[in-house]
Structures are given as structure tokens and as C-alpha cells.
Design a protein around this motif. Sequence first.
Motif, short mmCIF file in Angstrom:
data_model
loop_
_atom_site.label_atom_id
_atom_site.label_comp_id
_atom_site.label_asym_id
_atom_site.label_seq_id
_atom_site.Cartn_x
_atom_site.Cartn_y
_atom_site.Cartn_z
N ASP A 100 0.82 -1.21 0.00
CA ASP A 100 0.00 0.00 0.00
C ASP A 100 0.85 1.27 0.00
OD1 ASP A 100 -2.25 -1.53 0.01
OD2 ASP A 100 -2.67 -1.31 2.14
N GLU A 101 1.99 1.21 0.63
CA GLU A 101 2.80 2.42 0.76
C GLU A 101 3.84 2.58 -0.34
OE1 GLU A 101 6.19 1.44 4.04
OE2 GLU A 101 4.13 0.92 4.60
N TYR B 17 1.59 4.95 7.86
CA TYR B 17 0.78 3.75 7.62
C TYR B 17 0.55 2.95 8.90
CZ TYR B 17 0.56 4.45 2.62
OH TYR B 17 0.28 4.97 1.38
N GLN C 144 -2.33 4.51 10.77
CA GLN C 144 -3.66 4.39 10.16
C GLN C 144 -4.46 3.27 10.80
OE1 GLN C 144 -4.84 6.69 8.06
NE2 GLN C 144 -2.83 7.64 8.31
#
Length: 373
Positions: free
Chosen positions: A185-186, A343, A346
Motif C-alpha cells: 500500500d505504501e 501507515y 492508520q
Amino acid sequence: MTKVYMIAAKRSAVVPRHGAFASLDLHDLAAPVIKDLLKSVKIKSSQIDSLFLGNALYGGGNPARMTALAAKLPERMPSFSIDTQCCSGMDSIILAAQRVASGQDKITIAGGAESYSRSPRRFKRAFSMDEEDMEYLRPPFAPWPDRDPDMLTSAAKLAADYEITRQDQEKFAIESHRKSGSAVDEITPIHDITTDQFTRNLSAKTCAKLPVLEGGTEYGLTSATTAVEADAAAFIILTNQEIVDKLRIKDALLILDSQSQGGDPIYPALAPIAATRTLMQRQNISTEEIDKFEVMEAFAVQAMIYQNHFNISSEKLNLGGGGLSRGHAIGASGAINLVRLWYELQNSPSKSKGLAAIAAAGGLGTAILLEKP
């Protein structure tokens, strides 16, 4: 002063020097990350007011401007290149945040990029026509040679002074690799690379076979306990409360405070301890109140001294691995730590706090404190 928020964060994979990113100039490595970053939020490139880029090895010019143009950011936009060595990526984010806090910018992008593979060779001019120019591997970080040690030498001395054994350093490195996992995702795909390339299944048996790079048998440093030179880029979008509300951004993180601070150039690894202490005293907060830490692992001993000083549990420290399992892309590393922290937070409850810290040659340390609203 205006509150400043991080609203998006992206990075490239971290790839060892002369690896898959070896052909990419710095702006070719950084621009795709910035383009991907903008796609992740409802912000057009025309809305960006400035770019701050940390870098240590470029060799002159203004890599931030090169990157801004390559990423097709507005030509009207100013671009600032920051060189505080390993602190560069994190310091660029602090400086960009201050620009937003002052009201001069509404939306800015900041981070760091380093192409170890494409870094230029550097020379000092000869004193006369009869002599040859002299190549050097690194510039001085202090005006006094006796207070400007090689980073490896300095780290080895700290290991001996603090009695941190080779075996303990190796255990820390093994844990760093074990924690590392998927971070899709990052990571912005570049050359189809979507994972950090250095991470491996490191074992005590493998570590025991490695020769000592610096220091004695008991406290020596090896290639397992020293971060590998690497190429990478990482950037974050910073903005104010007005934009957060207007775009209805729910995953923004508030920058509570930051601190850049100097210390003894002989022991640069200790500088982030001083920066963190100053920050926490100003915020009247203890380490027990901080939920996640991202601390640079240029050397295992560096991160271990920081961890021990603040009594940080392993369950809070570098939860996705660290520099030992990814690599050290000098000017980008501090920004990578903040992308990782963004992240990690989150998935945390509201009011969770995270702190990132990094040291740099010359005795510099930087720390940033974030909170999930």
C-alpha cells in the motif's frame, strides 16, 4: 500558528546500490512517487505550492527543482533542496510543515530521495597545475579531523562504550528482518519493484559467519548490523485544517511537534536522543504515552542505544522492520521512516501517537511527533 496535517504518504521500494534502480537518476526515481502520491488524494498538481526534497549525495544543483519539473508540478512553484545528510528527508518535512504553519503555503510536498547508484564522483581541486585533483568519498562533517570520525568507527566505539555485544546487535538485526513484510500500500511500483529488495530470512548462523567490519571480537560491527547503501524516494503531502475539512480527509495525521538538534560530532548516534528528549519535555509527554516509534537503524547499536535510553518495548519499535532490513538511502531514510509511521498509525485508535527519529553525520538529530486525531 496553523495546525499542519499529513494527508498522504508514499515511497518507493528500497533497493541496494547497483540493484534494480541503478539506471535511474534521482529525479527519475522521485517523480513517480510524487505522481502516485497525488493520485492517492483529490489534489491536482496545480494546487501544490512548494516542494522540499532532502538529499545528501547529488553533488550540486537543485535536485528538488529537477524533481518538480519531472513530476510535472507547476513551473511557478519554488523547490527547495535540503542537505542535512541522513536527517535530510525528515528535516525537509519539518521545514515544509513550518511553511504551511506560517500560512505561506496551503499544500506542499516534502520528503527525500537518494540515488546511491548514480551519485557523482567528487574531487578537490589541486593547489597547483603540477598536482592532480584528489577524489574523496565523503565531505568533512566537522572542521576538526579528530572530531570527525568515520561513521562505522564511531558506531563501533559506542558499542564498546555501552557494552552492546556483537551477538546482541545481531539479535536486533535478525528481528528487524523478521518484522519486515509486505508494504504494498505504501510503495509506488517502479520497474515493477513493489517490495524492499534487501529483506531476507536472516539467521544467527549466517550472522556468526560474517567478518567484523569495525571493532573487536566482542563488540564488533558486521554487514548484518550495518545498513546497506541503497536507492529510494519517499514523499508526504502536508496541508492545513481548511484543506482537510474541504476534502473531508479522514486519515490525516496531525504534526504535534518536531525538533532538529545538534550534539557531539564524535557521537552522532546520540543526537536523536537529545532531540527526542527536548521534544517530549516541551510536549510534557513520556515514552509510555507514545504508541509507535520509527527509529532509523543505520547501525543496530544506534537504534539499540535509543531504545534502551527511552525504555521502548520491541512491540512499539519499527513494527515493519527498519534500516537494517531495508537499506539506508541517506537523504530519503528519514522520510521513509515517516511514511512507515503514517501507515502504522492508520491502523491505530484515535489519539494514538507516533514518533520518528534519525541521526546524521556531524552530530545532528531530528525527531517528529504525530497524532491520529
